[in-house]
Write a protein that holds these residues in place. Structure first.
Motif, PDB file in Angstrom:
ATOM      1  N   ILE A  47      20.613  -7.756  15.514  1.00  0.00           N
ATOM      2  CA  ILE A  47      19.337  -7.399  15.152  1.00  0.00           C
ATOM      3  C   ILE A  47      19.332  -6.524  14.035  1.00  0.00           C
ATOM      4  O   ILE A  47      18.454  -6.191  13.091  1.00  0.00           O
ATOM      5  CB  ILE A  47      18.698  -6.727  16.251  1.00  0.00           C
ATOM      6  CG1 ILE A  47      18.493  -7.379  17.488  1.00  0.00           C
ATOM      7  CG2 ILE A  47      17.481  -5.623  15.885  1.00  0.00           C
ATOM      8  CD1 ILE A  47      18.029  -6.707  18.848  1.00  0.00           C
ATOM      9  N   LEU A  48      20.160  -5.441  13.747  1.00  0.00           N
ATOM     10  CA  LEU A  48      20.593  -4.493  12.634  1.00  0.00           C
ATOM     11  C   LEU A  48      20.911  -5.217  11.392  1.00  0.00           C
ATOM     12  O   LEU A  48      20.265  -4.788  10.235  1.00  0.00           O
ATOM     13  CB  LEU A  48      21.515  -3.529  12.841  1.00  0.00           C
ATOM     14  CG  LEU A  48      21.218  -2.436  14.063  1.00  0.00           C
ATOM     15  CD1 LEU A  48      22.592  -1.669  14.265  1.00  0.00           C
ATOM     16  CD2 LEU A  48      20.185  -1.512  13.686  1.00  0.00           C
ATOM     17  N   ASP A  49      21.498  -6.577  11.485  1.00  0.00           N
ATOM     18  CA  ASP A  49      21.850  -7.258  10.332  1.00  0.00           C
ATOM     19  C   ASP A  49      20.287  -7.944   9.925  1.00  0.00           C
ATOM     20  O   ASP A  49      20.229  -7.936   8.392  1.00  0.00           O
ATOM     21  CB  ASP A  49      22.706  -8.504  10.714  1.00  0.00           C
ATOM     22  CG  ASP A  49      24.194  -7.959  10.718  1.00  0.00           C
ATOM     23  OD1 ASP A  49      24.399  -6.943  10.213  1.00  0.00           O
ATOM     24  OD2 ASP A  49      24.951  -8.891  11.544  1.00  0.00           O
ATOM     25  N   GLY A  50      19.603  -8.405  10.795  1.00  0.00           N
ATOM     26  CA  GLY A  50      18.312  -8.793  10.312  1.00  0.00           C
ATOM     27  C   GLY A  50      17.281  -7.822   9.668  1.00  0.00           C
ATOM     28  O   GLY A  50      16.950  -8.079   8.849  1.00  0.00           O
ATOM     29  N   ASP A  90       0.798  -1.175  -0.068  1.00  0.00           N
ATOM     30  CA  ASP A  90      -0.002   0.063  -0.076  1.00  0.00           C
ATOM     31  C   ASP A  90       0.746   1.243   0.110  1.00  0.00           C
ATOM     32  O   ASP A  90       0.376   2.541   0.453  1.00  0.00           O
ATOM     33  CB  ASP A  90      -0.973   0.001   1.166  1.00  0.00           C
ATOM     34  CG  ASP A  90      -1.886  -1.105   1.303  1.00  0.00           C
ATOM     35  OD1 ASP A  90      -2.586  -1.402   0.135  1.00  0.00           O
ATOM     36  OD2 ASP A  90      -2.131  -1.744   2.236  1.00  0.00           O
ATOM     37  N   HIS A  91       2.067   1.305  -0.516  1.00  0.00           N
ATOM     38  CA  HIS A  91       2.973   2.329  -0.501  1.00  0.00           C
ATOM     39  C   HIS A  91       3.382   2.915   0.861  1.00  0.00           C
ATOM     40  O   HIS A  91       3.556   3.878   0.887  1.00  0.00           O
ATOM     41  CB  HIS A  91       2.450   3.637  -1.540  1.00  0.00           C
ATOM     42  CG  HIS A  91       2.000   3.041  -2.777  1.00  0.00           C
ATOM     43  ND1 HIS A  91       2.793   2.927  -3.978  1.00  0.00           N
ATOM     44  CD2 HIS A  91       0.792   3.014  -3.314  1.00  0.00           C
ATOM     45  CE1 HIS A  91       2.332   2.424  -4.748  1.00  0.00           C
ATOM     46  NE2 HIS A  91       0.921   2.504  -4.509  1.00  0.00           N
ATOM     47  N   ILE A  92       3.314   1.892   1.701  1.00  0.00           N
ATOM     48  CA  ILE A  92       3.770   2.222   3.092  1.00  0.00           C
ATOM     49  C   ILE A  92       5.206   1.600   3.225  1.00  0.00           C
ATOM     50  O   ILE A  92       5.131   0.136   3.165  1.00  0.00           O
ATOM     51  CB  ILE A  92       2.568   1.810   4.236  1.00  0.00           C
ATOM     52  CG1 ILE A  92       1.468   2.736   3.709  1.00  0.00           C
ATOM     53  CG2 ILE A  92       3.293   2.062   5.610  1.00  0.00           C
ATOM     54  CD1 ILE A  92       0.499   2.130   4.631  1.00  0.00           C
ATOM     55  N   TYR A  93       6.083   2.200   3.765  1.00  0.00           N
ATOM     56  CA  TYR A  93       7.505   1.672   4.091  1.00  0.00           C
ATOM     57  C   TYR A  93       7.677   1.647   5.569  1.00  0.00           C
ATOM     58  O   TYR A  93       7.398   2.585   6.395  1.00  0.00           O
ATOM     59  CB  TYR A  93       8.674   2.273   3.205  1.00  0.00           C
ATOM     60  CG  TYR A  93       8.432   2.375   1.845  1.00  0.00           C
ATOM     61  CD1 TYR A  93       9.045   1.069   1.054  1.00  0.00           C
ATOM     62  CD2 TYR A  93       7.843   2.914   1.102  1.00  0.00           C
ATOM     63  CE1 TYR A  93       9.178   0.983  -0.069  1.00  0.00           C
ATOM     64  CE2 TYR A  93       7.755   2.658  -0.250  1.00  0.00           C
ATOM     65  CZ  TYR A  93       8.537   1.748  -0.935  1.00  0.00           C
ATOM     66  OH  TYR A  93       8.409   1.428  -1.967  1.00  0.00           O
ATOM     67  N   HIS A  94       7.979   0.469   6.149  1.00  0.00           N
ATOM     68  CA  HIS A  94       8.254   0.018   7.585  1.00  0.00           C
ATOM     69  C   HIS A  94       9.741   0.452   7.977  1.00  0.00           C
ATOM     70  O   HIS A  94      10.610  -0.394   7.237  1.00  0.00           O
ATOM     71  CB  HIS A  94       7.492  -1.012   8.052  1.00  0.00           C
ATOM     72  CG  HIS A  94       6.057  -0.973   8.068  1.00  0.00           C
ATOM     73  ND1 HIS A  94       5.076  -0.745   9.115  1.00  0.00           N
ATOM     74  CD2 HIS A  94       5.087  -1.108   6.758  1.00  0.00           C
ATOM     75  CE1 HIS A  94       4.018  -0.917   8.677  1.00  0.00           C
ATOM     76  NE2 HIS A  94       3.921  -1.056   7.288  1.00  0.00           N
ATOM     77  N   PHE A  95      10.102   0.846   8.972  1.00  0.00           N
ATOM     78  CA  PHE A  95      11.452   0.895   9.591  1.00  0.00           C
ATOM     79  C   PHE A  95      11.304  -0.181  10.611  1.00  0.00           C
ATOM     80  O   PHE A  95      10.187  -0.520  10.884  1.00  0.00           O
ATOM     81  CB  PHE A  95      11.795   2.301  10.238  1.00  0.00           C
ATOM     82  CG  PHE A  95      12.401   3.210   9.035  1.00  0.00           C
ATOM     83  CD1 PHE A  95      11.954   3.380   7.752  1.00  0.00           C
ATOM     84  CD2 PHE A  95      13.448   4.258   9.705  1.00  0.00           C
ATOM     85  CE1 PHE A  95      12.680   3.889   6.897  1.00  0.00           C
ATOM     86  CE2 PHE A  95      13.741   5.175   8.559  1.00  0.00           C
ATOM     87  CZ  PHE A  95      13.565   4.956   7.448  1.00  0.00           C
ATOM     88  N   GLY A  96      12.499  -0.531  11.244  1.00  0.00           N
ATOM     89  CA  GLY A  96      12.885  -1.402  12.143  1.00  0.00           C
ATOM     90  C   GLY A  96      12.695  -0.778  13.584  1.00  0.00           C
ATOM     91  O   GLY A  96      12.812   0.164  13.671  1.00  0.00           O
ATOM     92  N   ALA A  97      12.769  -1.713  14.662  1.00  0.00           N
ATOM     93  CA  ALA A  97      12.722  -1.020  15.883  1.00  0.00           C
ATOM     94  C   ALA A  97      13.986  -1.772  16.511  1.00  0.00           C
ATOM     95  O   ALA A  97      14.336  -2.742  16.272  1.00  0.00           O
ATOM     96  CB  ALA A  97      11.642  -1.617  16.656  1.00  0.00           C
ATOM     97  N   ILE A  98      14.408  -1.092  17.639  1.00  0.00           N
ATOM     98  CA  ILE A  98      15.507  -1.522  18.418  1.00  0.00           C
ATOM     99  C   ILE A  98      15.332  -0.823  19.645  1.00  0.00           C
ATOM    100  O   ILE A  98      14.898   0.271  19.882  1.00  0.00           O
ATOM    101  CB  ILE A  98      16.942  -1.285  17.741  1.00  0.00           C
ATOM    102  CG1 ILE A  98      18.290  -2.251  18.372  1.00  0.00           C
ATOM    103  CG2 ILE A  98      17.392   0.302  17.665  1.00  0.00           C
ATOM    104  CD1 ILE A  98      19.414  -2.560  17.400  1.00  0.00           C
ATOM    105  N   HIS A  99      16.002  -1.338  20.851  1.00  0.00           N
ATOM    106  CA  HIS A  99      15.881  -0.890  22.175  1.00  0.00           C
ATOM    107  C   HIS A  99      17.443  -0.788  22.595  1.00  0.00           C
ATOM    108  O   HIS A  99      18.192  -1.898  22.319  1.00  0.00           O
ATOM    109  CB  HIS A  99      15.222  -1.586  23.079  1.00  0.00           C
ATOM    110  CG  HIS A  99      14.668  -0.900  24.228  1.00  0.00           C
ATOM    111  ND1 HIS A  99      15.628  -0.912  25.354  1.00  0.00           N
ATOM    112  CD2 HIS A  99      13.730  -0.199  24.708  1.00  0.00           C
ATOM    113  CE1 HIS A  99      15.058  -0.332  26.311  1.00  0.00           C
ATOM    114  NE2 HIS A  99      13.846   0.094  26.041  1.00  0.00           N
ATOM    115  N   PRO A 100      17.727   0.174  23.243  1.00  0.00           N
ATOM    116  CA  PRO A 100      19.125   0.156  24.060  1.00  0.00           C
ATOM    117  C   PRO A 100      19.385  -0.747  24.929  1.00  0.00           C
ATOM    118  O   PRO A 100      20.500  -1.078  25.323  1.00  0.00           O
ATOM    119  CB  PRO A 100      19.280   1.610  24.565  1.00  0.00           C
ATOM    120  CG  PRO A 100      17.715   2.066  24.852  1.00  0.00           C
ATOM    121  CD  PRO A 100      16.988   1.286  23.756  1.00  0.00           C
ATOM    122  N   ASP A 101      18.507  -1.749  25.434  1.00  0.00           N
ATOM    123  CA  ASP A 101      18.724  -2.744  26.154  1.00  0.00           C
ATOM    124  C   ASP A 101      19.009  -3.998  25.399  1.00  0.00           C
ATOM    125  O   ASP A 101      19.296  -5.026  26.145  1.00  0.00           O
ATOM    126  CB  ASP A 101      17.673  -3.007  27.146  1.00  0.00           C
ATOM    127  CG  ASP A 101      17.668  -1.648  28.263  1.00  0.00           C
ATOM    128  OD1 ASP A 101      18.657  -1.164  28.554  1.00  0.00           O
ATOM    129  OD2 ASP A 101      16.531  -1.742  28.857  1.00  0.00           O
TER     130      ASP A 101
END
Length: 266
Positions: free
Chosen positions: A95-98, A77-88
């Motif tokens: 996670i960033l590789d994934g 639907d022309h929507i791009y999702h970013f990933g999430a990460i937490h400092p803990d």
């Protein structure tokens, strides 16, 4: 053409509860229901061509499920999702590789909601690792209305991070809310001209003249149109943006060209 670089959605089963909690905490009204369907409806109604959804993990245990959902929905639907990460998170590089392997273009962090100051070594590690993987980082910057008395991402903290990671994160960091929410004088004094992007989320209706001043000082080539939907009405924000005293070239850069470059789309 309009690309909204800063929006939020919630899973249908928790959207109503999540919005109610956030409205109570911040006092900021929501203009949509917070579901993905409501964002698609808003895009069609208001003439927004592309949106970027920025998920926030408030604990490390939420990260895997958020990123799995983002990967499954990315581009639909022309929507791009970013990933999430937490400092803990104990394994941020993994996670960033994934996130990179899933085809997501970046991550979102929120120092206030995550309870960690922006120049904390844990964020420095994440920012450096993300940049080295050619991932963007979007961070909430400035005052969050839900936490007005303890600002976790101030202009001075941002300067500290830029100094620590000089030459590493240049062009890979997006500071939401025009550099620092409700702190425009500090943005003009300390952040304009730095190798970062600003987005327009949730500030165009607060101080439009100062926003224009910041855009001119920082350069339209490093500004991204954004609303923070559902916390702002996309149609109204387009009207606010169109009313700014900018050239057509500046408006084109901000409304879509800069975002196209960062997202790798046309």
């Amino acid at each position: 053409m309009y690309i909204d670089f800063h929006t939020h959605t919630f899973p249908d089963k928790i959207a109503e509860r999540a919005l109610a909690q956030l409205i109570s905490q911040s006092g900021v009204p929501a203009y949509r229901t917070g579901t993905r369907d409501s964002l698609v409806e808003s895009m069609k109604r208001d003439g927004v061509d592309v949106c970027v959804v920025l998920p926030v993990a408030t604990s490390a245990r939420q990260v895997p499920s958020i990123n799995a959902s983002s990967a499954s929905l990315n581009g639909l639907d022309h929507i791009y999702h970013f990933g999430a990460i937490h400092p803990d998170c104990e394994n941020p590089e993994e996670i960033l590789d994934g996130i990179k392997a899933a085809g997501l273009r970046g991550i979102k962090i929120h120092p206030d909601y995550q309870g960690v100051y922006f120049d904390d070594p844990r964020y420095l590690r994440i920012l450096e690792a993300a940049a080295k993987r050619d991932l963007l980082t979007v961070t909430h910057a400035g005052v969050d209305l839900g936490y007005p008395h303890d600002v976790h991402c101030t202009p001075d903290m941002i300067l500290h991070v830029l100094d620590k990671l000089r030459g590493i994160i240049d062009g890979k960091l997006v500071l939401a809310h025009m550099g620092a929410c409700v702190q425009p004088s500090e943005v003009l004094e300390k952040l304009v001209g730095k190798p970062v992007y600003f987005d327009t989320a949730l500030v165009l209706d607060r101080y439009p003249k100062t926003c224009t001043e910041i855009i001119r000082a920082h350069g339209a080539e490093r500004i991204l149109f954004a609303t923070d939907s559902p916390w702002a009405d996309q149609g109204e924000y387009i009207k606010l943006f169109e009313s700014l005293a900018l050239t057509e070239e500046e408006k084109a850069l901000i409304s879509h060209r800069n975002a196209e470059k960062l997202l790798g789309i046309r």
